[in-house]
Design a protein around this motif. Structure first.
Motif, PDB file in Angstrom:
ATOM      1  N   GLY A  33      58.143  51.060  48.573  1.00 56.21           N
ATOM      2  CA  GLY A  33      58.128  49.720  49.136  1.00 56.21           C
ATOM      3  C   GLY A  33      56.739  49.318  49.593  1.00 56.21           C
ATOM      4  O   GLY A  33      56.570  48.310  50.277  1.00 56.21           O
ATOM      5  N   TRP A  34      55.734  50.122  49.237  1.00 55.41           N
ATOM      6  CA  TRP A  34      54.367  49.852  49.645  1.00 55.41           C
ATOM      7  C   TRP A  34      53.639  49.057  48.563  1.00 55.41           C
ATOM      8  O   TRP A  34      54.130  48.894  47.448  1.00 55.41           O
ATOM      9  CB  TRP A  34      53.631  51.161  49.933  1.00 55.41           C
ATOM     10  CG  TRP A  34      54.099  51.866  51.177  1.00 55.41           C
ATOM     11  CD1 TRP A  34      55.342  51.771  51.745  1.00 55.41           C
ATOM     12  CD2 TRP A  34      53.352  52.756  51.993  1.00 55.41           C
ATOM     13  NE1 TRP A  34      55.409  52.558  52.862  1.00 55.41           N
ATOM     14  CE2 TRP A  34      54.208  53.176  53.047  1.00 55.41           C
ATOM     15  CE3 TRP A  34      52.067  53.263  51.944  1.00 55.41           C
ATOM     16  CZ2 TRP A  34      53.789  54.066  54.039  1.00 55.41           C
ATOM     17  CZ3 TRP A  34      51.646  54.144  52.932  1.00 55.41           C
ATOM     18  CH2 TRP A  34      52.497  54.541  53.973  1.00 55.41           C
ATOM     19  N   ASN A  35      52.441  48.575  48.898  1.00 53.65           N
ATOM     20  CA  ASN A  35      51.618  47.777  47.991  1.00 53.65           C
ATOM     21  C   ASN A  35      50.571  48.673  47.325  1.00 53.65           C
ATOM     22  O   ASN A  35      49.646  49.146  47.979  1.00 53.65           O
ATOM     23  CB  ASN A  35      50.914  46.660  48.769  1.00 53.65           C
ATOM     24  CG  ASN A  35      51.895  45.771  49.496  1.00 53.65           C
ATOM     25  OD1 ASN A  35      52.521  44.909  48.900  1.00 53.65           O
ATOM     26  ND2 ASN A  35      52.041  45.979  50.811  1.00 53.65           N
ATOM     27  N   THR A  36      50.710  48.900  46.034  1.00 59.57           N
ATOM     28  CA  THR A  36      49.802  49.777  45.309  1.00 59.57           C
ATOM     29  C   THR A  36      48.526  49.016  44.957  1.00 59.57           C
ATOM     30  O   THR A  36      48.557  48.011  44.250  1.00 59.57           O
ATOM     31  CB  THR A  36      50.468  50.323  44.039  1.00 59.57           C
ATOM     32  OG1 THR A  36      51.638  51.073  44.417  1.00 59.57           O
ATOM     33  CG2 THR A  36      49.532  51.229  43.270  1.00 59.57           C
ATOM     34  N   ILE A  37      47.390  49.525  45.451  1.00 58.70           N
ATOM     35  CA  ILE A  37      46.101  48.839  45.256  1.00 58.70           C
ATOM     36  C   ILE A  37      45.143  49.611  44.356  1.00 58.70           C
ATOM     37  O   ILE A  37      44.059  49.128  44.038  1.00 58.70           O
ATOM     38  CB  ILE A  37      45.407  48.574  46.602  1.00 58.70           C
ATOM     39  CG1 ILE A  37      45.099  49.891  47.337  1.00 58.70           C
ATOM     40  CG2 ILE A  37      46.259  47.646  47.463  1.00 58.70           C
ATOM     41  CD1 ILE A  37      44.187  49.718  48.542  1.00 58.70           C
ATOM     42  N   GLY A  38      45.516  50.837  43.955  1.00 66.58           N
ATOM     43  CA  GLY A  38      44.620  51.625  43.122  1.00 66.58           C
ATOM     44  C   GLY A  38      45.294  52.888  42.629  1.00 66.58           C
ATOM     45  O   GLY A  38      46.488  53.106  42.865  1.00 66.58           O
ATOM     46  N   SER A  39      44.518  53.720  41.932  1.00 68.82           N
ATOM     47  CA  SER A  39      45.085  54.944  41.367  1.00 68.82           C
ATOM     48  C   SER A  39      44.029  56.036  41.295  1.00 68.82           C
ATOM     49  O   SER A  39      42.828  55.775  41.277  1.00 68.82           O
ATOM     50  CB  SER A  39      45.651  54.675  39.966  1.00 68.82           C
ATOM     51  OG  SER A  39      44.621  54.249  39.094  1.00 68.82           O
TER      52      SER A  39
END
Length: 231
Positions: free
Chosen positions: A194-200
């Motif tokens: 449920g989090w906001n993925t901003i990178g990898s």
């Protein structure tokens, strides 16, 4: 269901008192009072080390601002162990763990950061500013949990805090770097979020063939390094 357990009369004042809840017949959850911070977490580490030496305790597992305690056999007098925990908490000094510092290269935005636009919209910052702010702190590892190898980190800059998603994502890949509220973390394996993925990142956080299997432990620190910003 968690059932709060009344603390003994000598415990701390109500506004500073920990909450102790029974988890079935085999465990209890000790929740520290006050806001989450490194000093409180260091006291949780100290309490875990102390409780782990008690003969009736099977395992003491630190979480964020809390401690899970399981016992070998259901105690005859629950008040004895809850009172002992409350007293040990009052006496627990912060435990400084001499952990490692691991640098983690992250590509921000693009296909690996599908929710960067949502963080931009919430904060009013550009992708470059978000990446720079996110990568600036040295993040202490408070605890492991959620799934094998996952680290709960402290120290994120409140300027990039972004509410969790109203509709969770069914699957994010391992190595997804995300923001949820005032916290940030890195997924150690594929799964819902449920989090906001901003990178990898390509770093492997859990390997069952490794000793120990988890890359990081409580007391270690994580530093994000900007490997690129995709707009």
């Amino acid at each position: 269901m968690n059932r709060p357990i009344p603390l003994p009369p000598h415990a701390e004042a109500p506004d500073l008192a920990p909450c102790i809840s029974l988890l079935g017949t085999t465990a209890l959850l000790f929740e520290a009072p006050g806001e989450t911070c490194l000093e409180t977490q260091a006291r949780i580490w100290s309490l875990a080390r102390e409780a782990d030496t008690w003969p009736e305790v099977r395992e003491a597992v630190p979480g964020v601002n809390n401690l899970l305690v399981t016992w070998r056999e259901p105690p005859r007098r629950l008040e004895a162990i809850t009172g002992r925990l409350a007293a040990a908490w009052k006496a627990a000094p912060p435990l400084a763990l001499a952990g490692r510092t691991v640098e983690l290269p992250v590509v921000y935005g693009g296909e690996g950061g599908p929710h960067m636009a949502d963080v931009v919209a919430h904060t009013g910052l550009s992708p470059d500013e978000i990446a720079e702010i996110h990568a600036a702190p040295l993040y202490p590892v408070y605890a492991l949990g959620s799934h094998p190898g996952y680290c709960y980190l402290g120290g994120m800059d409140p300027r990039i805090a972004t509410p969790r998603r109203k509709v969770p994502v069914l699957r994010i890949p391992g190595g997804a770097v995300s923001i949820g509220g005032a916290q940030t973390g890195v997924s150690a394996s594929p799964g819902p979020s449920g989090w906001n993925t901003i990178g990898s990142t390509d770093m492997i956080f859990f390997d069952a063939a490794r000793t120990p299997p988890a890359l990081l432990q409580p007391g270690d620190s994580l530093r994000f390094r900007i490997a690129g910003v995709v707009r």
